[in-house]
Enzyme design. Sequence first.
Site, PDB file in Angstrom:
ATOM      1  N   ARG A  50       2.012  -0.198 -15.167  1.00  0.00           N
ATOM      2  CA  ARG A  50       3.446   0.325 -14.353  1.00  0.00           C
ATOM      3  C   ARG A  50       4.171  -0.776 -14.069  1.00  0.00           C
ATOM      4  O   ARG A  50       4.149  -1.342 -12.840  1.00  0.00           O
ATOM      5  CB  ARG A  50       3.109   1.213 -13.073  1.00  0.00           C
ATOM      6  CG  ARG A  50       2.091   2.327 -13.323  1.00  0.00           C
ATOM      7  CD  ARG A  50       1.798   3.255 -12.060  1.00  0.00           C
ATOM      8  NE  ARG A  50       1.163   4.314 -12.381  1.00  0.00           N
ATOM      9  CZ  ARG A  50       0.633   5.083 -11.597  1.00  0.00           C
ATOM     10  NH1 ARG A  50       0.637   4.825  -9.910  1.00  0.00           N
ATOM     11  NH2 ARG A  50      -0.134   6.068 -11.864  1.00  0.00           N
ATOM     12  N   ASP A  52       7.157  -3.308 -12.982  1.00  0.00           N
ATOM     13  CA  ASP A  52       8.184  -3.253 -11.726  1.00  0.00           C
ATOM     14  C   ASP A  52       9.570  -3.380 -12.230  1.00  0.00           C
ATOM     15  O   ASP A  52       9.760  -3.439 -13.696  1.00  0.00           O
ATOM     16  CB  ASP A  52       8.071  -4.394 -11.018  1.00  0.00           C
ATOM     17  CG  ASP A  52       6.964  -4.244 -10.027  1.00  0.00           C
ATOM     18  OD1 ASP A  52       6.221  -3.377  -9.921  1.00  0.00           O
ATOM     19  OD2 ASP A  52       6.429  -5.568  -9.715  1.00  0.00           O
ATOM     20  N   ARG A 197       3.640 -12.058 -10.592  1.00  0.00           N
ATOM     21  CA  ARG A 197       4.794 -12.568 -10.256  1.00  0.00           C
ATOM     22  C   ARG A 197       4.589 -13.324  -8.923  1.00  0.00           C
ATOM     23  O   ARG A 197       5.053 -14.606  -8.558  1.00  0.00           O
ATOM     24  CB  ARG A 197       5.906 -11.779  -9.752  1.00  0.00           C
ATOM     25  CG  ARG A 197       6.708 -11.136 -11.227  1.00  0.00           C
ATOM     26  CD  ARG A 197       7.418  -9.858 -10.894  1.00  0.00           C
ATOM     27  NE  ARG A 197       8.346 -10.234  -9.865  1.00  0.00           N
ATOM     28  CZ  ARG A 197       9.215  -9.489  -9.094  1.00  0.00           C
ATOM     29  NH1 ARG A 197       9.011  -7.933  -9.418  1.00  0.00           N
ATOM     30  NH2 ARG A 197      10.158  -9.711  -8.075  1.00  0.00           N
TER      31      ARG A 197
END
Length: 246
Positions: A50, A52, A197
Amino acid sequence: MPRYKLLVEYHGGPYQGWMKLPGIPTVQGALEDAAAKLDGRPVEVIGAGRTDAGVHATGQVAHMDLAQDRPDKVADAINFHLRPHPIAVLKAEQVTDEFHARFNAAARHYRYVILNRRADLTLERGLAWRVASRLDAAAMHTAAQLLLGNHDFTTFRDTACQAASPVKTLDSLDVARSGDRIEITCSARSFLHRQVRSMVGSLVEVGRGYQRPEWIAEILAAADRTACGPVAPPDGLFLERVDYPA
């Protein structure tokens, strides 16, 4: 109905991530709309990861069940209905009903691209993070090795993460420079929400000389989200490959 495994590439810039949300452009939503036009009925598309908002993919994997029993035509037909979205089905193959793109995945591989230069981005705008100050990629790589293995990654976990546990096993995390281009590659069976990230942003603090490489181990051990460095922007992140058992 036949089940199809899809290999999907997309530019995440126009989308609020993978997961379908009402009234909001998402990658899953665009794929399901295209599949519904092909099949004449609602179709659910399940992805391996999934991603971002703003995150890209060169090797996302998904599956869907179609009434169509023409595996040689499915990719072209879905791509026809996807236009002009920057999403493409690179390959579609028929698989057994037991295949599940998300739950059967054995490893996920991500790549983060940094352009370490003072000039603004042109051709790779939206596809890399420009960092103007000189980065020490060797120090970043040294720091990255301190994150390998099985750990509580709470420090690198977004507060909105819905994973049952913050404990993950990071199999690889490498930092390499080629000219002005720095690429950070990582692999694990699964990742926490914004883990990649978050790790990249903290490694850049080391690369800038703001922190020692050992600081990475210290903030990992803290298991405290507030100890994390600034989170890297989504532009440079790509879901590159998903592996499945043979």
